[in-house]
Scaffold this active site. Structure first.
Site, PDB file in Angstrom:
ATOM      1  CG  ASP A 242      -2.247   0.693   0.983  1.00 56.69           C
ATOM      2  OD1 ASP A 242      -2.333   1.486   0.028  1.00 56.69           O
ATOM      3  OD2 ASP A 242      -3.197   0.455   1.750  1.00 56.69           O
TER       4      ASP A 242
ATOM      5  CG  ASP B 243      -9.054   2.422  -0.468  1.00 54.01           C
ATOM      6  OD1 ASP B 243      -8.521   1.346  -0.791  1.00 54.01           O
ATOM      7  OD2 ASP B 243      -8.435   3.343   0.103  1.00 54.01           O
TER       8      ASP B 243
END
Length: 703
Positions: A441, A506
């Site tokens: 990430d 997301d």
């Protein structure tokens, strides 16, 4: 004159006074065209009140060229050499490539310009390298790979977005002037995807000439489309360099980001076919040949609430539904009870995992799930042991205030010590635990990205990231890596050479995902686009969708689940199990077939097909209220008119019966076989779909 052919396209390059010039990119030509004829028909008139030499767009234009358009190259040497003029030193070519070596004798700057073709996929790759063969440093201010665009092309389709709202198309006409898409956030960015389309007014899902471009770079970039009064149009793309960022000392070299491009006469579907095929053939490298396993990711199920008993229960529920891989997200390492501490200390938190992750991996082995782990290696919290020991390891400019992003700062991974530290910590965990998958990430943009000398390092940062990923893959070749950057903030062919999956967004809202996946699939095949089934109520939009819509949307990517399925009803668990089994039955077709946009009868629908050897999958998502009371027929031009197909309803839209009181006959008949010519020419009358409902069909060839 040089020609480079792909299966369906040709590029023609002719030598002019200012160097090699691309004079044609378009449908494939025969191999026996004559240069004299090309020059004769392309000798443009000279207008009054202009220059006395014809202006041609060279492959490496500079301020010395008389086009008065944005140059490809800007340099500065000794404060006075800023308009290089090329001399052709050498040409080499083959059926697969053309290469020119161009030299500016004033500065000693050498450009190696190399164009390669993947003939089977109709995608071209432009690689450029600069070498300073002179005696003085040369500042590279700008390099934008530059290609001419036919005058008939009139519109640009680019892709913008933001967090939880990625891959939003934006259309604009090509003006007399410039359209510029610039990103300086240090990663590919949500704002400006490093790729776009250029087409004429006749572009559709299935037809029309179109150019597709993609810059394979995971950092700052610029794309430009410019049209001048003299009729020239150019597309340009390259790394966006900061002031003073790139200076070539004598003997030094610079490799530009590769530009990938394709041309098609088959509209959006042709672009999707070419780029998807190219990525599979030339970019992707999977550790194994196993089918893409169904994930469960813990983030939206538990967030930072890591307790062994809760995770064990989630694993049991996952196995019951047929899930194959368990990804432990943020929260497993030291002091990470919220997003304000712990980043940089990649050590298992003994306070919540007193025996490390061994009990968790034992539970996973018992229930036959593989193990994935979340990292954010490029970042650090100031509340961490790493920062307390090495505050100088940040990207920062002395004495300037820099804003945090999500309570974190960026490490200078261009430093060898930082690279070694991160590699050693990740390597240690990969050796201790049976980790098959890393979710990598990156949750903030780069700001004031200066090194210890105060110089900008945006460009070297990206190359350092590539080196770190390559080092880890060499040490652990069986480990798969996902690129996540607050969702889809780092999606490009550069990072994909080192990874195998993107976390597109997301946002798991199926409505939003339908749009994102539709446009992302022009550039990427389905197997790299992570798509998860979220809970009934989306955590990012608060919208609710039927499970059939959520699962049917995830079906056409790399499927996963991001939902606390321990809390799901028995009916939902049973339905989820069915959809996961459907994915397992179809993933071989979806992940090897070509996904193409489909022209639908209702403008409020998102439609696409996935073609495989003996059939076709069709998905129709109704975004909002239908435009008309009766939607009309859906034409299926990819079917073989000479074949016959059995129609199977895989996911049936849940009907409220407010919009439709009787369904089309074909929808209620089982094992119906229809001739391909009828489906191609007449089409299939669609049912009236409620807003935010989904219909998925399968057409299997029977004759």
């Amino acid at each position: 004159m040089e020609l480079l052919h792909s299966q369906s396209s040709t590029i023609v390059i002719v030598q002019q006074a200012n160097g090699p010039c691309i004079r044609y990119i378009g449908p494939r030509l025969s191999a026996d065209i004559e240069e004299t004829e090309v020059r004769a028909i392309q000798s443009e008139p000279l207008p009054n009140a202009g220059m006395d030499d014809r202006a041609y767009l060279s492959v490496a234009s500079t301020y010395a060229d008389p086009t008065f358009m944005e140059p490809a190259l800007k340099i500065l040497c000794q404060g006075r050499h800023w308009a290089p003029q090329w001399q052709l030193q050498e040409t080499s070519s083959s059926p697969e490539h053309i290469e020119y070596r161009l030299l500016d004798t004033q500065t000693g700057l050498l450009l190696v310009w190399r164009l390669r073709v993947s003939a089977a996929t109709d995608v071209f790759t432009l690689d450029c390298r600069f070498e300073n063969s002179g005696t003085e440093p040369i500042a590279i201010v700008q390099w934008l790979a530059t290609l001419p665009i036919p005058k008939t092309m009139s519109a640009v389709k680019a892709f913008t977005g933001r967090w939880v709202h990625e891959f939003q198309p934006q259309d604009c006409p090509i003006p007399l002037g410039s359209v510029v898409f610039k990103n300086i956030k240090g990663r590919s960015s949500h704002d400006h995807f490093p790729g776009l389309l250029i087409a004429d007014a006749h572009l559709s899902e299935h037809s029309g000439p179109c150019f597709g471009f993609h810059l394979g770079w995971s950092g700052n970039h610029c794309q430009r489309v410019e049209r001048s009064q003299n009729g020239l149009t150019q597309y340009q793309a390259g790394i966006e360099l900061m002031p003073g960022e790139l200076e070539l000392a004598p003997g030094a070299s610079f490799k530009a980001a590769p530009l990938y491009f394709t041309h098609t006469e088959q509209g959006l579907g042709g672009i999707a076919q070419n780029f998807q095929g190219f990525v599979r053939a030339e970019i992707l490298s999977f550790p194994t040949n196993q089918a893409r396993p169904v994930h469960i990711n813990t983030w939206e199920a538990i967030y930072f609430d890591h307790r062994q008993s809760e995770l064990d229960a989630l694993i049991v529920a996952a196995q019951d539904c047929g899930i194959e891989r368990f990804v432990l997200d943020d929260g497993w390492f030291n002091a990470r009870r919220n997003d304000g501490a712990g980043l940089g200390d990649w050590v298992v938190d003994s306070g919540i995992y007193p025996e490390g992750l061994h009990p968790l991996t034992q539970t996973l082995a018992t229930h036959q799930l593989s193990f994935g782990l979340w990292f954010e290696p490029e970042m650090v919290n100031k509340d961490s042991d790493l920062f307390r020991q090495h505050p100088d390891w940040l990207l920062q400019l002395d004495d300037l205030h820099q804003s945090a992003g999500r309570n974190q700062w960026v490490l200078d991974i261009s430093r060898d010590a930082v690279q070694d530290h991160l590699f050693n910590q990740i390597d240690s965990l990969l050796r201790e635990y049976p980790i098959e998958y890393i979710k990598w990430d990156m949750n903030r943009d780069l700001s004031q990205a200066g090194n210890s000398q105060g110089r900008p390092v945006y460009h070297s940062y990206v190359n350092s990231l590539y080196r770190l990923l390559a080092r880890l893959r060499a040490a652990h070749p069986s480990v798969e890596i996902e690129s996540c950057a607050s969702g889809g903030g780092r999606m490009d062919y550069g990072i994909l050479r080192h990874t195998q999956r993107f976390w597109l967004s997301d946002c798991n809202d199926a409505n939003e995902r339908q749009t994102m996946q539709q446009w992302a699939s022009l550039f990427f095949p389905s197997e790299v686009l992570g798509s998860h089934v979220g809970p009934d109520k989306s955590h990012t939009t608060s919208r609710s969708h039927a499970l059939s819509v959520r699962a049917g949307t995830a079906l056409f990517g790399h499927m996963g689940v991001e939902w606390d399925i321990r809390q799901a009803s028995a009916d939902d668990k049973q339905a989820l199990t069915r959809y996961i089994q459907l994915y397992k039955e179809l993933r071989g077709k979806i992940h090897s077939g070509v996904r193409r946009p489909l022209q639908t009868p209702d403008k409020h629908q998102i439609g696409f097909t996935v073609a495989y050897k003996d059939g076709l999958l069709v998905s129709i998502f109704q975004q909002t209220m239908p435009e008309l009371a009766i939607p009309g027929p859906l034409l299926l031009p990819l079917l073989d008119p000479q074949a016959r197909y059995q129609i199977k309803v895989l996911i049936r839209a849940e009907q409220s019966h407010h919009l439709m009181k009787q369904q089309p006959d074909w929808l209620v008949q089982e094992h119906l076989v229809i001739g391909g010519e009828l489906l191609v020419r007449f089409g299939l009358e669609l049912p009236i779909l409620d807003p935010e409902s989904l219909l998925v069909l399968q057409f299997n060839r029977v004759v």
